[in-house]
Design a protein around this motif. Structure first.
Motif, PDB file in Angstrom:
ATOM      1  N   ARG A 111     -60.827  40.453  43.865  1.00 55.60           N
ATOM      2  CA  ARG A 111     -61.644  39.439  42.842  1.00 55.60           C
ATOM      3  C   ARG A 111     -62.501  40.312  41.915  1.00 55.60           C
ATOM      4  NH1 ARG A 111     -62.583  33.791  43.947  1.00 55.60           N
ATOM      5  NH2 ARG A 111     -61.643  33.243  45.947  1.00 55.60           N
ATOM      6  N   GLN A 112     -62.710  39.938  40.762  1.00 54.43           N
ATOM      7  CA  GLN A 112     -63.454  40.510  39.973  1.00 54.43           C
ATOM      8  C   GLN A 112     -64.907  40.423  40.312  1.00 54.43           C
ATOM      9  OE1 GLN A 112     -62.595  41.862  37.001  1.00 54.43           O
ATOM     10  NE2 GLN A 112     -60.491  41.797  37.623  1.00 54.43           N
ATOM     11  N   PRO A 113     -65.748  41.610  40.164  1.00 56.34           N
ATOM     12  CA  PRO A 113     -67.077  41.710  40.756  1.00 56.34           C
ATOM     13  C   PRO A 113     -67.713  40.222  40.053  1.00 56.34           C
ATOM     14  CG  PRO A 113     -66.492  43.935  39.807  1.00 56.34           C
ATOM     15  CD  PRO A 113     -65.425  42.944  39.491  1.00 56.34           C
ATOM     16  N   ALA A 139     -67.607  40.420  52.017  1.00 58.03           N
ATOM     17  CA  ALA A 139     -67.945  41.042  50.538  1.00 58.03           C
ATOM     18  C   ALA A 139     -68.942  42.188  50.780  1.00 58.03           C
ATOM     19  CB  ALA A 139     -68.777  39.850  49.906  1.00 58.03           C
ATOM     20  N   THR A 140     -69.006  43.076  49.702  1.00 55.50           N
ATOM     21  CA  THR A 140     -69.946  44.200  49.602  1.00 55.50           C
ATOM     22  C   THR A 140     -70.895  43.365  48.470  1.00 55.50           C
ATOM     23  OG1 THR A 140     -68.086  45.638  49.794  1.00 55.50           O
ATOM     24  CG2 THR A 140     -70.143  46.488  48.835  1.00 55.50           C
ATOM     25  N   THR A 172     -75.020  42.284  42.586  1.00 51.63           N
ATOM     26  CA  THR A 172     -73.269  42.539  42.398  1.00 51.63           C
ATOM     27  C   THR A 172     -72.604  42.140  43.728  1.00 51.63           C
ATOM     28  OG1 THR A 172     -73.729  44.411  40.856  1.00 51.63           O
ATOM     29  CG2 THR A 172     -71.502  44.046  41.911  1.00 51.63           C
ATOM     30  N   VAL A 173     -71.730  41.340  43.930  1.00 50.08           N
ATOM     31  CA  VAL A 173     -70.981  41.109  45.156  1.00 50.08           C
ATOM     32  C   VAL A 173     -69.399  41.256  44.570  1.00 50.08           C
ATOM     33  CG1 VAL A 173     -70.312  38.963  46.225  1.00 50.08           C
ATOM     34  CG2 VAL A 173     -72.811  38.892  45.518  1.00 50.08           C
ATOM     35  N   GLN A 174     -68.940  42.089  45.452  1.00 53.20           N
ATOM     36  CA  GLN A 174     -67.704  42.343  45.294  1.00 53.20           C
ATOM     37  C   GLN A 174     -66.733  41.686  46.387  1.00 53.20           C
ATOM     38  OE1 GLN A 174     -65.742  44.646  42.548  1.00 53.20           O
ATOM     39  NE2 GLN A 174     -64.313  43.168  43.779  1.00 53.20           N
ATOM     40  N   ILE A 175     -65.845  41.211  46.166  1.00 56.91           N
ATOM     41  CA  ILE A 175     -65.145  40.353  47.245  1.00 56.91           C
ATOM     42  C   ILE A 175     -63.364  41.040  46.979  1.00 56.91           C
ATOM     43  CG2 ILE A 175     -63.890  38.313  48.087  1.00 56.91           C
ATOM     44  CD1 ILE A 175     -66.587  36.956  47.239  1.00 56.91           C
ATOM     45  N   PRO A 176     -62.733  41.455  47.986  1.00 59.05           N
ATOM     46  CA  PRO A 176     -61.555  41.742  47.816  1.00 59.05           C
ATOM     47  C   PRO A 176     -60.715  41.088  47.008  1.00 59.05           C
ATOM     48  CG  PRO A 176     -62.095  42.256  50.093  1.00 59.05           C
ATOM     49  CD  PRO A 176     -63.384  41.509  49.510  1.00 59.05           C
ATOM     50  N   LYS A 196     -74.355  44.182  46.720  1.00 56.85           N
ATOM     51  CA  LYS A 196     -75.522  45.511  46.335  1.00 56.85           C
ATOM     52  C   LYS A 196     -76.530  44.801  45.378  1.00 56.85           C
ATOM     53  CE  LYS A 196     -75.372  49.332  43.441  1.00 56.85           C
ATOM     54  NZ  LYS A 196     -74.415  50.476  42.527  1.00 56.85           N
ATOM     55  N   THR A 230     -71.730  39.022  39.299  1.00 53.27           N
ATOM     56  CA  THR A 230     -72.878  39.784  38.967  1.00 53.27           C
ATOM     57  C   THR A 230     -73.924  38.459  38.193  1.00 53.27           C
ATOM     58  OG1 THR A 230     -72.153  40.216  36.698  1.00 53.27           O
ATOM     59  CG2 THR A 230     -71.761  41.770  38.451  1.00 53.27           C
TER      60      THR A 230
END
Length: 316
Positions: free
Chosen positions: A126-128, A80-81, A120-124, A83, A130
């Protein structure tokens, strides 16, 4: 006698029929016919001005048909990214495999009371995911009280020692609290484990709050008044011949460190849900307790608290 034998024989065949009937109700289920509910993402992140590290945990729930990838059924998400931002300032949290969480130094984005932060969590693919939270002001602990009570457990009498925290609730707005603590002690017994210096080692344990009473509170009925926590137990000593072992004879040194967390509503709701769920543990007739969530697109909690600390030396 004939009638009795006929009766026993009839009961035998009725019982046999019921057993066969019950066995016929058992059917093998083809796994392919089960609904494949997709796994859900769970995000937990708590902010505090006193913490030195910004940390977030991102996991994935385990479905019925999927094998567990982690310990105790916890499946960490490692790609995950994550932020964390406040206004035009932001920091990315990096994954730490040794702790199974995402972290960053708090100096890169200081947590300040009154400010609102966005996670904010971004997983490949998938929708962000928040969420936002606002850090509350600190509420100082005013004092602490040390006391004891005698209770019976398994037919034996015990003297239980506890502390209560006291603080002044700010008036004019709803407030939510959690009380935690540590009990640091050194036993006086000569047979206790010793360190290399030949002295009794210090023991550290959490202050224990009963599940039914809990350590989370709100000021709904106490607006602007002095508030007192539920008992936080530090020690339990066996009462020999109806005479309690004096606390000062049991310990050479004893210190309690109490923390008052003034939390936001999301943190309180999440922790209170966990407390209520713990109350029903092991009760097959209890209704399920859903854990509140404020993560858009996922489960979990993004909350904040501000901590004040008070040390109380029970034995010097």
């Amino acid at each position: 006698m004939i009638r009795l034998s006929h009766l026993l024989c009839s009961l035998f065949f009725v019982s046999l029929f019921l057993l066969i009937g019950c066995d016929s109700l058992r059917n093998e289920v083809d796994p392919s016919q089960l609904t494949r509910e997709p796994a859900k993402i769970v995000v937990t992140c708590f902010l505090s001005p006193q913490d030195l590290v910004l940390a977030a945990k991102v996991t994935q729930t385990q479905t019925v048909l999927s094998p567990s990838q982690g310990a105790a059924g916890v499946n960490p998400v490692v790609n995950a990214t994550v932020k964390l931002s406040e206004g035009n300032k932001f920091v990315f949290l990096q994954y730490d495999a040794s702790l199974d969480l995402y972290r960053a130094d708090s100096k890169k984005l200081p947590v300040v009371a009154g400010r609102t932060y966005t996670l904010t969590v971004q997983i490949p693919k998938r929708q962000p995911l928040t969420s936002t939270c606002t850090v509350p002001e600190a509420v100082n602990l005013a004092s602490a009280v040390f006391d004891s009570i005698t209770e019976e457990q398994s037919g034996r009498q015990y003297r239980r020692y506890f502390v209560r925290a006291r603080w002044q609730d700010p008036a004019g707005k709803p407030n939510f609290y959690q009380v935690t603590g540590l009990f640091r002690s050194v036993l006086t017994c000569s047979s206790c484990e010793s360190n290399s210096g030949g002295q009794t080692a210090e023991a550290v344990s959490y202050v224990s709050f009963e599940p039914g009473e809990g350590n989370v509170q709100r000021d709904a009925a106490m607006q602007g008044r002095m508030m007192t926590s539920e008992p936080g137990y530090v020690s339990s000593l066996y009462v020999d011949n109806k005479q309690p072992t004096p606390f000062r004879r049991q310990y050479k040194r004893a210190l309690v460190i109490l923390n008052l967390l003034n939390t936001d509503q999301f943190y309180y709701a999440y922790q209170n849900g966990i407390r209520q769920q713990a109350e029903t543990a092991g009760n097959p007739f209890a209704e399920p307790v859903p854990i509140p969530s404020n993560i858009k697109g996922a489960l979990g909690c993004f909350g904040a608290y501000n901590r004040s600390t008070l040390s109380m030396r029970l034995i010097k």
